[in-house]
Design an enzyme around this catalytic site. Structure first.
Site, PDB file in Angstrom:
ATOM      1  N   GLU A 291       5.886  -9.455   0.877  1.00 54.46           N
ATOM      2  CA  GLU A 291       5.819  -8.328   1.825  1.00 54.46           C
ATOM      3  C   GLU A 291       5.094  -7.146   1.194  1.00 54.46           C
ATOM      4  O   GLU A 291       4.319  -6.450   1.850  1.00 54.46           O
ATOM      5  CB  GLU A 291       7.224  -7.903   2.270  1.00 54.46           C
ATOM      6  CG  GLU A 291       8.027  -8.989   2.973  1.00 54.46           C
ATOM      7  CD  GLU A 291       7.327  -9.588   4.173  1.00 54.46           C
ATOM      8  OE1 GLU A 291       6.579  -8.863   4.855  1.00 54.46           O
ATOM      9  OE2 GLU A 291       7.502 -10.794   4.412  1.00 54.46           O
ATOM     10  N   TRP A 294       1.519  -7.963   1.537  1.00 53.24           N
ATOM     11  CA  TRP A 294       1.018  -7.633   2.891  1.00 53.24           C
ATOM     12  C   TRP A 294       0.644  -6.154   2.967  1.00 53.24           C
ATOM     13  O   TRP A 294      -0.345  -5.772   3.579  1.00 53.24           O
ATOM     14  CB  TRP A 294       2.090  -7.908   3.958  1.00 53.24           C
ATOM     15  CG  TRP A 294       2.080  -9.286   4.529  1.00 53.24           C
ATOM     16  CD1 TRP A 294       2.998 -10.258   4.282  1.00 53.24           C
ATOM     17  CD2 TRP A 294       1.118  -9.857   5.442  1.00 53.24           C
ATOM     18  NE1 TRP A 294       2.667 -11.390   4.989  1.00 53.24           N
ATOM     19  CE2 TRP A 294       1.524 -11.172   5.708  1.00 53.24           C
ATOM     20  CE3 TRP A 294      -0.044  -9.381   6.054  1.00 53.24           C
ATOM     21  CZ2 TRP A 294       0.826 -12.020   6.568  1.00 53.24           C
ATOM     22  CZ3 TRP A 294      -0.747 -10.227   6.908  1.00 53.24           C
ATOM     23  CH2 TRP A 294      -0.323 -11.526   7.155  1.00 53.24           C
ATOM     24  N   TRP A 322      -7.443  -4.544  29.763  1.00 51.26           N
ATOM     25  CA  TRP A 322      -5.990  -4.355  29.794  1.00 51.26           C
ATOM     26  C   TRP A 322      -5.572  -3.769  31.131  1.00 51.26           C
ATOM     27  O   TRP A 322      -6.374  -3.168  31.850  1.00 51.26           O
ATOM     28  CB  TRP A 322      -5.557  -3.401  28.660  1.00 51.26           C
ATOM     29  CG  TRP A 322      -6.017  -3.852  27.302  1.00 51.26           C
ATOM     30  CD1 TRP A 322      -7.027  -3.325  26.557  1.00 51.26           C
ATOM     31  CD2 TRP A 322      -5.494  -4.945  26.529  1.00 51.26           C
ATOM     32  NE1 TRP A 322      -7.172  -4.003  25.371  1.00 51.26           N
ATOM     33  CE2 TRP A 322      -6.236  -5.006  25.327  1.00 51.26           C
ATOM     34  CE3 TRP A 322      -4.468  -5.873  26.736  1.00 51.26           C
ATOM     35  CZ2 TRP A 322      -5.988  -5.960  24.337  1.00 51.26           C
ATOM     36  CZ3 TRP A 322      -4.219  -6.813  25.748  1.00 51.26           C
ATOM     37  CH2 TRP A 322      -4.960  -6.853  24.573  1.00 51.26           C
ATOM     38  N   ASN A 360      11.679  -5.521  11.241  1.00 53.45           N
ATOM     39  CA  ASN A 360      10.356  -6.159  11.306  1.00 53.45           C
ATOM     40  C   ASN A 360      10.270  -7.227  12.395  1.00 53.45           C
ATOM     41  O   ASN A 360       9.288  -7.291  13.135  1.00 53.45           O
ATOM     42  CB  ASN A 360       9.999  -6.767   9.949  1.00 53.45           C
ATOM     43  CG  ASN A 360       8.657  -7.435   9.994  1.00 53.45           C
ATOM     44  OD1 ASN A 360       7.640  -6.801  10.293  1.00 53.45           O
ATOM     45  ND2 ASN A 360       8.617  -8.739   9.729  1.00 53.45           N
ATOM     46  N   TRP A 378      -2.894  -2.725  23.080  1.00 55.59           N
ATOM     47  CA  TRP A 378      -2.078  -2.591  21.862  1.00 55.59           C
ATOM     48  C   TRP A 378      -2.118  -1.177  21.307  1.00 55.59           C
ATOM     49  O   TRP A 378      -1.179  -0.735  20.649  1.00 55.59           O
ATOM     50  CB  TRP A 378      -2.527  -3.599  20.801  1.00 55.59           C
ATOM     51  CG  TRP A 378      -3.966  -3.503  20.372  1.00 55.59           C
ATOM     52  CD1 TRP A 378      -5.024  -4.164  20.931  1.00 55.59           C
ATOM     53  CD2 TRP A 378      -4.523  -2.703  19.322  1.00 55.59           C
ATOM     54  NE1 TRP A 378      -6.197  -3.821  20.290  1.00 55.59           N
ATOM     55  CE2 TRP A 378      -5.920  -2.932  19.285  1.00 55.59           C
ATOM     56  CE3 TRP A 378      -3.977  -1.821  18.389  1.00 55.59           C
ATOM     57  CZ2 TRP A 378      -6.777  -2.308  18.382  1.00 55.59           C
ATOM     58  CZ3 TRP A 378      -4.820  -1.198  17.478  1.00 55.59           C
ATOM     59  CH2 TRP A 378      -6.206  -1.441  17.484  1.00 55.59           C
ATOM     60  N   TRP A 401       0.129  -4.187  14.610  1.00 55.33           N
ATOM     61  CA  TRP A 401      -0.202  -4.242  16.051  1.00 55.33           C
ATOM     62  C   TRP A 401      -1.350  -5.206  16.313  1.00 55.33           C
ATOM     63  O   TRP A 401      -1.329  -5.969  17.273  1.00 55.33           O
ATOM     64  CB  TRP A 401      -0.505  -2.834  16.589  1.00 55.33           C
ATOM     65  CG  TRP A 401       0.771  -2.160  16.970  1.00 55.33           C
ATOM     66  CD1 TRP A 401       1.512  -1.316  16.208  1.00 55.33           C
ATOM     67  CD2 TRP A 401       1.500  -2.344  18.197  1.00 55.33           C
ATOM     68  NE1 TRP A 401       2.653  -0.962  16.873  1.00 55.33           N
ATOM     69  CE2 TRP A 401       2.671  -1.575  18.088  1.00 55.33           C
ATOM     70  CE3 TRP A 401       1.283  -3.085  19.359  1.00 55.33           C
ATOM     71  CZ2 TRP A 401       3.622  -1.526  19.119  1.00 55.33           C
ATOM     72  CZ3 TRP A 401       2.220  -3.038  20.377  1.00 55.33           C
ATOM     73  CH2 TRP A 401       3.377  -2.267  20.250  1.00 55.33           C
TER      74      TRP A 401
HETATM   75  C1  LIG Z   1       3.800  -3.883  15.128  1.00 53.32           C
HETATM   76  C2  LIG Z   1       4.199  -3.568  13.702  1.00 53.32           C
HETATM   77  C3  LIG Z   1       4.083  -2.266  13.228  1.00 53.32           C
HETATM   78  C4  LIG Z   1       4.446  -1.960  11.908  1.00 53.32           C
HETATM   79  N1  LIG Z   1       4.303  -0.662  11.477  1.00 53.32           N
HETATM   80  C5  LIG Z   1       4.609  -0.361  10.178  1.00 53.32           C
HETATM   81  C6  LIG Z   1       4.457   0.964   9.686  1.00 53.32           C
HETATM   82  O1  LIG Z   1       3.994   1.870  10.393  1.00 53.32           O
HETATM   83  N2  LIG Z   1       4.829   1.220   8.397  1.00 53.32           N
HETATM   84  C7  LIG Z   1       5.308   0.238   7.575  1.00 53.32           C
HETATM   85  O2  LIG Z   1       5.638   0.516   6.416  1.00 53.32           O
HETATM   86  N3  LIG Z   1       5.438  -1.031   8.008  1.00 53.32           N
HETATM   87  C8  LIG Z   1       5.113  -1.366   9.278  1.00 53.32           C
HETATM   88  N4  LIG Z   1       5.276  -2.650   9.715  1.00 53.32           N
HETATM   89  C9  LIG Z   1       5.685  -3.686   8.758  1.00 53.32           C
HETATM   90  C10 LIG Z   1       7.210  -3.941   8.654  1.00 53.32           C
HETATM   91  O3  LIG Z   1       7.759  -4.126   9.922  1.00 53.32           O
HETATM   92  C11 LIG Z   1       7.940  -2.808   7.940  1.00 53.32           C
HETATM   93  O4  LIG Z   1       7.311  -2.516   6.719  1.00 53.32           O
HETATM   94  C12 LIG Z   1       9.388  -3.202   7.622  1.00 53.32           C
HETATM   95  O5  LIG Z   1      10.062  -3.544   8.810  1.00 53.32           O
HETATM   96  C13 LIG Z   1      10.087  -2.033   6.948  1.00 53.32           C
HETATM   97  O6  LIG Z   1      11.410  -2.326   6.671  1.00 53.32           O
HETATM   98  P1  LIG Z   1      11.922  -2.586   5.184  1.00 53.32           P
HETATM   99  O7  LIG Z   1      11.463  -1.505   4.279  1.00 53.32           O
HETATM  100  O8  LIG Z   1      13.371  -2.828   5.276  1.00 53.32           O
HETATM  101  O9  LIG Z   1      11.112  -3.906   4.827  1.00 53.32           O
HETATM  102  P2  LIG Z   1      11.333  -5.045   3.734  1.00 53.32           P
HETATM  103  O10 LIG Z   1      11.480  -6.304   4.478  1.00 53.32           O
HETATM  104  O11 LIG Z   1      12.363  -4.709   2.749  1.00 53.32           O
HETATM  105  O12 LIG Z   1       9.893  -5.102   3.040  1.00 53.32           O
HETATM  106  C14 LIG Z   1       9.605  -4.367   1.847  1.00 53.32           C
HETATM  107  C15 LIG Z   1       8.379  -3.514   2.045  1.00 53.32           C
HETATM  108  O13 LIG Z   1       7.228  -4.328   2.222  1.00 53.32           O
HETATM  109  C16 LIG Z   1       6.312  -3.683   3.089  1.00 53.32           C
HETATM  110  N5  LIG Z   1       6.107  -4.549   4.251  1.00 53.32           N
HETATM  111  C17 LIG Z   1       6.983  -5.414   4.783  1.00 53.32           C
HETATM  112  N6  LIG Z   1       6.415  -6.087   5.801  1.00 53.32           N
HETATM  113  C18 LIG Z   1       5.167  -5.626   5.918  1.00 53.32           C
HETATM  114  C19 LIG Z   1       4.084  -5.916   6.779  1.00 53.32           C
HETATM  115  N7  LIG Z   1       4.168  -6.852   7.725  1.00 53.32           N
HETATM  116  N8  LIG Z   1       2.944  -5.223   6.637  1.00 53.32           N
HETATM  117  C20 LIG Z   1       2.823  -4.286   5.667  1.00 53.32           C
HETATM  118  N9  LIG Z   1       3.810  -3.963   4.820  1.00 53.32           N
HETATM  119  C21 LIG Z   1       4.964  -4.634   4.940  1.00 53.32           C
HETATM  120  C22 LIG Z   1       6.944  -2.378   3.511  1.00 53.32           C
HETATM  121  O14 LIG Z   1       6.438  -1.356   2.698  1.00 53.32           O
HETATM  122  C23 LIG Z   1       8.425  -2.626   3.257  1.00 53.32           C
HETATM  123  O15 LIG Z   1       9.144  -1.457   3.005  1.00 53.32           O
HETATM  124  C24 LIG Z   1       4.915  -2.976  11.045  1.00 53.32           C
HETATM  125  C25 LIG Z   1       5.024  -4.287  11.536  1.00 53.32           C
HETATM  126  C26 LIG Z   1       4.674  -4.580  12.851  1.00 53.32           C
HETATM  127  C27 LIG Z   1       4.807  -5.992  13.356  1.00 53.32           C
END
Ligand SMILES: Cc1cc2nc3c(=O)[nH]c(=O)nc-3n(C[C@H](O)[C@H](O)[C@H](O)COP(=O)(O)OP(=O)(O)OC[C@H]3O[C@@H](n4cnc5c(N)ncnc54)[C@H](O)[C@@H]3O)c2cc1C
Length: 504
Positions: A291, A294, A322, A360, A378, A401
């Site tokens: 993650e 990513w 759209w 997420n 989107w 997105w």
């Molecule tokens: C439509 C959509 C919009 C999103 N918008 C954002 C946003 O604005 N800011 C954001 O930080 N994340 C975003 N995410 C990614 C992800 O959903 C969040 O990072 C995550 O839910 C944050 O919760 P956590 O810190 O508990 O994540 P954990 O599951 O603990 O993950 C650890 C860290 O990994 C990073 N991470 C995890 N998943 C992703 C991912 N898919 N893409 C990029 N980084 C990731 C984040 O920094 C996160 O804090 C988005 C995902 C989707 C599908």
């Protein structure tokens, strides 16, 4: 060794901590006297609503940063060290302050968002005209910009090879913490002319918000509490991360966004767990590290393709038509307000609206629903998230997105359409999450919770629920919406769908 500079200024932005801070380290190492500044940038803040959890988070974290700097210096016998705080346009404030302090260089960490790059170019010009250098460092990600390129020297557009290359390059050197204490004697007391009290939230034009009530810890100390809590359960991450009712993820995103924790520290902890934990417990840390990869991936995408701000990564998808007009606006409003009639979608929207966080799995579900059930652009959902997410990050939000809309790099294939009821049954089987955010449905039996319109009349009656009165009827029928979406995307792809048709 003699320090090459007499004085320097460190400009904090999305890196609100002192530990393992690249720019602070470089400045302290290079200069005999170092001051630190944070600017509440009116260019960013003025357009925001007056109650904003991000601003409150920054505000609380700035108070802690100020104290950390004072403590670091006090431990070396220097008093009067504070964070200088300004409220104005950073493009002007930073060169003005640097000139007034008479520093030789400004140190700061990279911020690769297009607006930040434009701002930094102005600051660099302003400093240059006063003969002041500007030095910038990588700090926000593990690998940035062009550090990882394909064999043919191009930026990666597909995640898996990017991740393989990321993991291959990862050596202890890249996640090693920058030592700060060792050089902290260079922190200098703030000259009286520049010493002002930290502004209150109200003085910045914002109202207090509910961070404490929501149990959102701020500052580095808050981040460290979350790190300790998560590291005790990282082994279970793979099994728990998809279930929004379970405490599976780290909840560190807002801290990564504002740099109250170092991504190097987190990557090093995950890596250590992978090396040292019993084999059965390694998978969780491996998936969690992915993650973080990513996160780096989307940052390098934004760096190499800044046009993704506002446009589809795959240009052919910009031809999609759209839904628009009054009905589309009403559907968008129902989505924003959690009134779509699909409980998991509505509970997820209640989560973001009430807390500024969304799990997420639910971000994927509601994004897919907006685009592929409601047929809406989107960019409308992206903008809503940008306004409401505490962890809003341009690169990750845009990437997420575009992934859900199938318009992005390495995105969900366009013919894959989440079924919101099946997602609900799979990831919130006992309806625990739905009940938390939609108490009006709490009395329904588990099986009826995912699609109340299809519930048995006896279940609805005994729960005292009339669908259409106590909870909305579905704003669209998923099966019909799905066909419309396949049609909409077929125009773009100009191909049949049968071969790849799929639903989740
Ligand atoms: C439509 C959509 C919009 C999103 N918008 C954002 C946003 O604005 N800011 C954001 O930080 N994340 C975003 N995410 C990614 C992800 O959903 C969040 O990072 C995550 O839910 C944050 O919760 P956590 O810190 O508990 O994540 P954990 O599951 O603990 O993950 C650890 C860290 O990994 C990073 N991470 C995890 N998943 C992703 C991912 N898919 N893409 C990029 N980084 C990731 C984040 O920094 C996160 O804090 C988005 C995902 C989707 C599908």
């Amino acid at each position: 060794m003699e320090k090459p500079l007499d004085t320097a200024l460190v400009w904090f932005r999305r890196d609100l901590r002192t530990a393992d801070h690249a720019a602070l380290h470089h400045a302290l190492k290079a200069a005999r006297r170092v001051w630190c500044v944070f600017v509440y940038d009116r260019d960013i803040l003025d357009p925001l609503p007056r109650a904003d959890r991000r601003v409150a988070f920054i505000h609380a974290s700035i108070a802690e940063l100020d104290q950390q700097l004072a403590d670091l210096a006090a431990a070396r016998g220097t008093s009067g060290v504070r964070l200088i705080v300004r409220h104005g346009s950073a493009a002007q404030e930073v060169p003005q302050l640097a000139a007034a302090l008479g520093v030789q260089a400004v140190y700061t960490n990279h911020d690769d968002e297009p607006a930040a790059l434009a701002r930094d170019a102005m600051v660099r010009d302003g400093l240059a005209s006063a003969g002041i250098a500007m030095h910038t460092s990588k700090d926000h990600v593990v690998f940035e910009r062009s550090e990882l390129l394909t064999g043919t020297g191009k930026p990666y557009g597909v995640f898996t090879p990017y991740k393989n290359s990321w993991l291959k390059k990862l050596e202890p050197f890249f996640v090693k913490a920058y030592p700060i204490e060792r050089h902290a004697a260079s922190l200098a007391p703030v000259p009286a002319a520049h010493a002002t009290a930290l502004p209150s939230l109200e003085a910045l034009g914002f109202r207090p918000v509910d961070l404490q009530a929501l149990n959102i810890p701020t500052g580095s100390s808050g981040a460290q509490r979350l790190v300790a809590d998560f590291m005790a359960r990282i082994g279970a991450y793979e099994d728990t991360r998809n279930f929004p009712a379970v405490k599976g993820p780290s909840y560190l995103s807002v801290h990564l966004r504002f740099g109250t924790v170092s991504v190097r520290e987190l990557a090093a902890l995950a890596w250590q767990h992978i090396q040292e934990a019993p084999p059965a417990q390694r998978a969780g840390a491996q998936v969690w590290l992915s993650e973080l990869v990513w996160r780096d991936f989307y940052h390098q995408i934004l760096h190499h393709h800044p046009r993704v701000v506002g446009a589809c990564f795959k240009p052919e998808f910009d031809r999609i038509v759209w839904e628009q007009g009054e009905h589309a606006d009403a559907l968008f409003k129902a989505w924003c307000e959690g009134r779509t009639g699909y409980p998991l979608v509505d509970a997820a929207m209640a989560q973001i609206n009430q807390t500024g966080y969304m799990h997420n799995r639910l971000r994927m579900v509601v994004a897919s629903f907006l685009v592929k059930d409601l047929g809406l652009d989107w960019r409308r959902g992206e903008a809503y998230f940008a306004l409401h997410l505490n962890d809003f990050d341009l690169a990750a939000n845009n990437g997420g997105w575009q992934w859900a809309a199938s318009t992005g790099c390495d995105a969900q294939p366009w013919f894959r359409i989440f079924n919101p009821v099946r997602q609900s049954e799979t990831f919130d089987p006992a309806g625990k999450f739905i009940r938390r955010y939609l108490p009006q449905l709490a009395a329904l039996p588990d099986a009826a919770l995912h699609a109340p319109w299809a519930a048995r009349p006896i279940d609805l009656a005994s729960a005292g629920i009339v669908v259409g009165r106590d909870y909305p009827l579905p704003v669209v029928q998923h099966d019909e919406a799905r066909l419309r979406t396949l049609e909409r995307y077929k125009v773009v792809k100009g191909s049949g769908v049968a071969a790849g048709e799929a639903a989740d």
